[in-house]
Design an enzyme around this catalytic site. Structure first.
Site, PDB file in Angstrom:
ATOM      1  N   ARG A 103     -53.761 110.159 -27.055  1.00 40.86           N
ATOM      2  CA  ARG A 103     -53.615 108.974 -26.198  1.00 40.86           C
ATOM      3  C   ARG A 103     -54.589 107.896 -26.651  1.00 40.86           C
ATOM      4  NH1 ARG A 103     -53.327 110.028 -19.893  1.00 40.86           N
ATOM      5  NH2 ARG A 103     -55.582 109.966 -20.098  1.00 40.86           N
ATOM      6  N   THR A 107     -54.961 102.176 -23.573  1.00 37.43           N
ATOM      7  CA  THR A 107     -53.633 102.053 -22.937  1.00 37.43           C
ATOM      8  C   THR A 107     -53.117 103.383 -22.367  1.00 37.43           C
ATOM      9  OG1 THR A 107     -52.496 102.586 -25.000  1.00 37.43           O
ATOM     10  CG2 THR A 107     -52.995 100.251 -24.584  1.00 37.43           C
ATOM     11  N   ASP A 198     -61.579 115.526 -19.209  1.00 39.84           N
ATOM     12  CA  ASP A 198     -60.946 115.476 -20.526  1.00 39.84           C
ATOM     13  C   ASP A 198     -60.914 116.906 -21.077  1.00 39.84           C
ATOM     14  OD1 ASP A 198     -60.575 115.347 -23.409  1.00 39.84           O
ATOM     15  OD2 ASP A 198     -60.727 113.182 -23.144  1.00 39.84           O
ATOM     16  N   ASP A 201     -62.215 117.592 -24.676  1.00 35.41           N
ATOM     17  CA  ASP A 201     -63.675 117.456 -24.764  1.00 35.41           C
ATOM     18  C   ASP A 201     -64.369 118.664 -24.147  1.00 35.41           C
ATOM     19  OD1 ASP A 201     -63.473 115.052 -26.031  1.00 35.41           O
ATOM     20  OD2 ASP A 201     -64.045 113.825 -24.309  1.00 35.41           O
TER      21      ASP A 201
HETATM   22  C1  PRP Z   1     -54.704 114.957 -23.459  1.00 35.27           C
HETATM   23  C2  PRP Z   1     -53.981 116.233 -23.059  1.00 35.27           C
HETATM   24  C3  PRP Z   1     -52.555 115.847 -23.194  1.00 35.27           C
HETATM   25  C4  PRP Z   1     -52.543 114.378 -22.862  1.00 35.27           C
HETATM   26  C5  PRP Z   1     -51.945 114.189 -21.507  1.00 35.27           C
HETATM   27  O1  PRP Z   1     -54.755 114.838 -24.839  1.00 35.27           O
HETATM   28  O2  PRP Z   1     -54.332 117.331 -23.842  1.00 35.27           O
HETATM   29  O3  PRP Z   1     -52.030 116.066 -24.491  1.00 35.27           O
HETATM   30  O4  PRP Z   1     -53.905 113.950 -22.857  1.00 35.27           O
HETATM   31  O5  PRP Z   1     -51.807 112.856 -21.186  1.00 35.27           O
HETATM   32  P1  PRP Z   1     -50.395 112.159 -20.977  1.00 35.27           P
HETATM   33  O6  PRP Z   1     -49.580 113.068 -20.118  1.00 35.27           O
HETATM   34  O7  PRP Z   1     -50.756 110.888 -20.264  1.00 35.27           O
HETATM   35  O8  PRP Z   1     -49.781 111.908 -22.328  1.00 35.27           O
HETATM   36  P2  PRP Z   1     -55.557 113.672 -25.571  1.00 35.27           P
HETATM   37  O9  PRP Z   1     -54.659 112.533 -25.895  1.00 35.27           O
HETATM   38  O10 PRP Z   1     -56.790 113.319 -24.775  1.00 35.27           O
HETATM   39  O11 PRP Z   1     -55.930 114.328 -26.944  1.00 35.27           O
HETATM   40  P3  PRP Z   1     -56.830 115.611 -27.276  1.00 35.27           P
HETATM   41  O12 PRP Z   1     -56.061 116.817 -26.809  1.00 35.27           O
HETATM   42  O13 PRP Z   1     -56.935 115.545 -28.759  1.00 35.27           O
HETATM   43  O14 PRP Z   1     -58.148 115.476 -26.582  1.00 35.27           O
HETATM   44  N1  URA Z   2     -55.906 114.217 -20.568  1.00 37.73           N
HETATM   45  C1  URA Z   2     -56.951 114.972 -20.136  1.00 37.73           C
HETATM   46  O1  URA Z   2     -57.568 115.704 -20.929  1.00 37.73           O
HETATM   47  N2  URA Z   2     -57.284 114.901 -18.836  1.00 37.73           N
HETATM   48  C2  URA Z   2     -56.625 114.126 -17.955  1.00 37.73           C
HETATM   49  O2  URA Z   2     -56.990 114.109 -16.758  1.00 37.73           O
HETATM   50  C3  URA Z   2     -55.551 113.351 -18.415  1.00 37.73           C
HETATM   51  C4  URA Z   2     -55.203 113.417 -19.732  1.00 37.73           C
END
Ligand code: PRP
Ligand code: URA
Length: 206
Positions: A103, A107, A198, A201
């Site tokens: 993400r 945005t 997150d 993280d």
């Molecule tokens: C997080 C999570 C999902 C996404 C959900 O990933 O693991 O994949 O956000 O959000 P959405 O439903 O609004 O698309 P992130 O983009 O933070 O990446 P990461 O797993 O690499 O931390």
């Molecule tokens: N991705 C995350 O890791 N946490 C949230 O709450 C939303 C998107």
């Protein structure tokens, strides 16, 4: 009407509460994620098809069943990786694909940066991603898997937000969603409330 199944097993809720706790350190967080995913994946795969086989016990022959579904599991990178080991332990014959989605911090729109899938035509695909927030990441991932001819898709996440459930139910009405909780809402930055934070993280200590 939505496709959401909330898994309210007492152990699932116990593990989820520890995941939500901001003081839970990454090494414990990873172990909790694996345990909770095991419960969710068992529930999500309840309808896999089986076939009847003969089996010899030490005492006599009897009829048993074995799985006949050809299963593929696809974690959405990065956070979905924390759920992968649990599924592979349950289903050692599973084929594994990967979809990288991230993400945009400003945005909250997800962009795909990696895709490597085994053949999915005629197969059941378990898509794993812990957080269903806006649903943008899962929506794109399901579309990519569908376009390659998957026979069925099942989504397993840990926490879902109403917005994400609505989006996936609308765009992918055939896809059941299994989660440990349906949370209240998204905050302005599109994080789930009360949520877990997150997930990537917290999983990797970044
Ligand atoms: C997080 C999570 C999902 C996404 C959900 O990933 O693991 O994949 O956000 O959000 P959405 O439903 O609004 O698309 P992130 O983009 O933070 O990446 P990461 O797993 O690499 O931390
Ligand atoms: N991705 C995350 O890791 N946490 C949230 O709450 C939303 C998107």
């Amino acid at each position: 009407m939505s496709n959401l199944h909330v898994v309210d097993h007492p152990l699932a809720q116990h593990l989820l509460t520890q995941l939500r706790n901001k003081h839970t350190p990454p090494e414990v967080f990873r172990s909790l994620t694996r345990k909770l995913t095991t419960i969710l994946a068992i529930e999500a795969t309840r309808s896999l098809s089986v076939e009847s086989v003969a089996v010899e016990t030490p005492l006599e022959e009897t009829q048993g069943t074995v799985l006949s579904t050809r299963l593929v599991v696809v974690p959405i990178l990065r956070a979905g990786l924390g759920m992968l080991e649990a599924v592979v332990d349950l289903y050692p014959d599973v084929s594994v694909g990967y979809i990288g989605m991230e993400r945009d911090h400003a945005t909250a729109v997800a962009n795909s940066y990696y895709l490597k899938l085994p053949p999915v035509e005629g197969r059941t695909v378990l898509l794993i991603d812990p957080m269903l927030a806006t649903g943008g990441s899962v929506d794109q991932a399901l579309a990519a898997i569908r376009s390659r001819g998957a026979e069925a898709m099942i989504l397993v996440c840990i926490v879902a937000a109403p917005e994400g459930v609505e989006r996936i139910t609308k765009h992918h009405p055939d896809v059941p969603i299994y989660a440990a909780a349906l949370d209240r809402e998204l905050n302005p930055a599109k994080y789930i409330l009360p949520g877990i934070g997150d997930f990537g993280d917290r999983l990797y200590g970044t």
